[in-house]
Enzyme design. Structure first.
Site: not given
Ligand code: GLN
Length: 483
Positions: A73, A148, A172
């Site tokens: 990532k 994400s 995410s």
């Molecule tokens: N969807 C969540 C957010 O937007 C989680 C994102 C994540 O786990 N990095 O914060």
């Protein structure tokens, strides 16, 4: 090929790492135009690493991961290869050092194919917040892959990498794994070093592996995990089972686990409800018992998460000022103009929303009403889990309330987007390990279920997940796009 198949083929000499790496680079380059799962593909570097892996194997010094290709990532710093974090702010950032996760996988001999797309600074649930364009779900390219870590999930599902790293702050790893029909582990907070992993919300951020099957997560996880003195919240524990995994051993399966099905999750399970009920039957047939449990503060998790995560993001992202880090505006009139325009130009809309709300909840007069309140809710959610784990060994829930949604469906409604995280944020707030794995399909789109265990009990999750996957084939299906 699965991670385990590749590892065995390399050990048997059926293929060289160069051969396997070349095949994955071809797939990555051919399919990225449609999927956009990679921000950067690194063919020369990958082939050089593959050659080094083959030489290492010839010297008899290989680990089971030596020569296995993978993707990182783009939140993990990689020396010499740009690390964008999905943001225009870091479009040209080349880190002078490697993240600990990158170092550990490289030392094991894994071969990096490239860096995967993601929501900007890991903020999002659809990958539509990337400055490098949205990612397409390989099961239906008009739909989102989740976020994400959407790039990582998509490249794994599309056969563009055997496994990938992801990070999970509030879901995410797990939510994109569910949307793309792959398996993903968010380890216990503190299990995987955060050093060199660009910070979003430091009390929640955790790196972990994503791959088609649970058995493919074992080697990557074992090499990602471990104490790191450079991360002040890294857990220092002796774990012989992790050391055994690094040598390619498989997990001991546990019999007769007590599995809790939280009523507060099942009542909102939506698309995933029937598939999770079906998984209950499979798990019972495997000799486990399933009982209802209650996690009464579940409803408060999403609001508490967005307060805590926003607050931490607003402080973490203050470093991007155009001077020390990040995009710098041209021809500033003065220092304030430099800061203002650098941040205005460098950050996207969602990141700005988080910084604004995060700063607000920390400000004098609102701190008690929002930030302190959210911390109290966080404690209540932790206590809910501790209470539940006095009766059961592991929890089973849906990962998401719905299948992957259409691109642009939720971009105008941030609250609806945040509501996607209803089943993933509680374990994040409690720092618990959680595994998402495929458990069915609805209209040709994958569904995921989540297993949650007490702190540092990843072994239990992985063993149970692997056992479930021996009895089912959801994880083995591949999208037409990749076949
Ligand atoms: N969807 C969540 C957010 O937007 C989680 C994102 C994540 O786990 N990095 O914060």
């Amino acid at each position: 090929m699965s991670v385990r198949d590749i590892s065995q083929a390399l050990a048997a000499g059926t293929y060289s790492s160069v051969e396997i790496t070349r095949r994955y680079l071809e797939a990555a380059e051919a399919r990225n135009g449609t999927i956009n799962g990679y921000i950067t593909i690194t063919p020369e570097l990958a082939l050089a690493q593959a050659e080094a892996a083959d030489a290492r194997r010839a010297r008899g010094e290989a680990t089971p991961l030596t020569g296995v290709p993978m993707a990182h990532k783009d939140i993990f710093c990689t020396r010499g290869v740009r690390t964008t974090c999905g943001s225009r702010m870091l479009e040209n950032f080349v880190s002078p050092y490697d993240a600990t996760v990158v170092t550990q996988l490289a030392m094991a001999g894994a071969v990096m194919l490239g860096k995967t797309n993601m929501d900007e600074f890991a903020m999002g649930s659809s990958n539509e917040n990337s400055s490098f364009g949205p990612v397409s779900n390989p099961w239906d390219t008009n739909r989102v892959p989740g976020g994400s870590s959407g790039g990582s999930a998509a490249v794994v599902a599309a056969g563009m990498a055997p496994f990938a790293t992801g990070t999970d702050t509030g879901g995410s790893i797990r939510q994109p794994a569910a949307f793309c029909g792959v398996s993903g582990l968010k380890p216990t907070y503190g299990r995987v070093s955060r050093y060199g992993m660009i910070a979003f919300a430091s009390s929640l951020d955790q790196g972990g592996p994503m791959a088609p099957a649970v058995t493919d997560l074992l080697l990557p996880f074992a090499y990602m995990a471990g104490f790191d003195a450079r991360d002040s919240t890294s857990a220092q524990r002796s774990e012989p089972w992790l050391e055994a995994l690094r040598h390619g051993e498989v997990l001991q399966q546990s019999d007769g686990l007590r599995i809790g099905l939280p009523a507060e999750y099942m009542s909102k399970a939506g698309d995933s409800g029937a598939a999770v009920e079906e998984a209950v039957k499979t798990l019972e047939a495997l000799g486990h018992s399933v009982q209802p449990v209650h996690l009464p503060h579940t409803e408060a998790a999403v609001p508490a998460y967005y307060v805590v995560a926003g607050a931490e993001a607003s402080t973490n992202l203050s470093r991007y000022d155009g001077v020390r880090f990040g995009h710098r505006a041209e021809h500033p009139a003065d220092l304030t103009d430099l800061y203002e325009r650098s941040r205005t130009e460098g950050f996207g809309a969602e990141v700005k929303r988080r910084i604004l709300t995060g700063t607000y909840v920390l400000s004098v007069g609102y701190y008690d009403a929002y930030y302190r309140q959210a911390q109290k809710v966080r404690r209540l959610i932790q206590q809910d889990f501790l209470q539940a784990f006095s009766d059961v060994d592991v929890l089973l829930t849906p990962t998401t309330p719905n299948v992957a949604f259409a691109k642009a469906a939720l971009t105008q409604d941030p609250v609806a987007m945040y509501a996607q995280d209803v089943f993933t944020t509680p374990a994040s707030l409690a720092g618990l390990p959680a595994l998402s794995l495929p458990c069915g399909f609805l209209d040709g789109l994958p569904l995921g279920m989540q297993l949650i265990a007490p702190h540092f009990e990843e072994q239990r999750l992985l063993a149970l997940g692997a056992q479930y996957q021996e009895a089912t084939d959801w994880h083995a299906r591949t999208p037409e796009f990749a076949s």
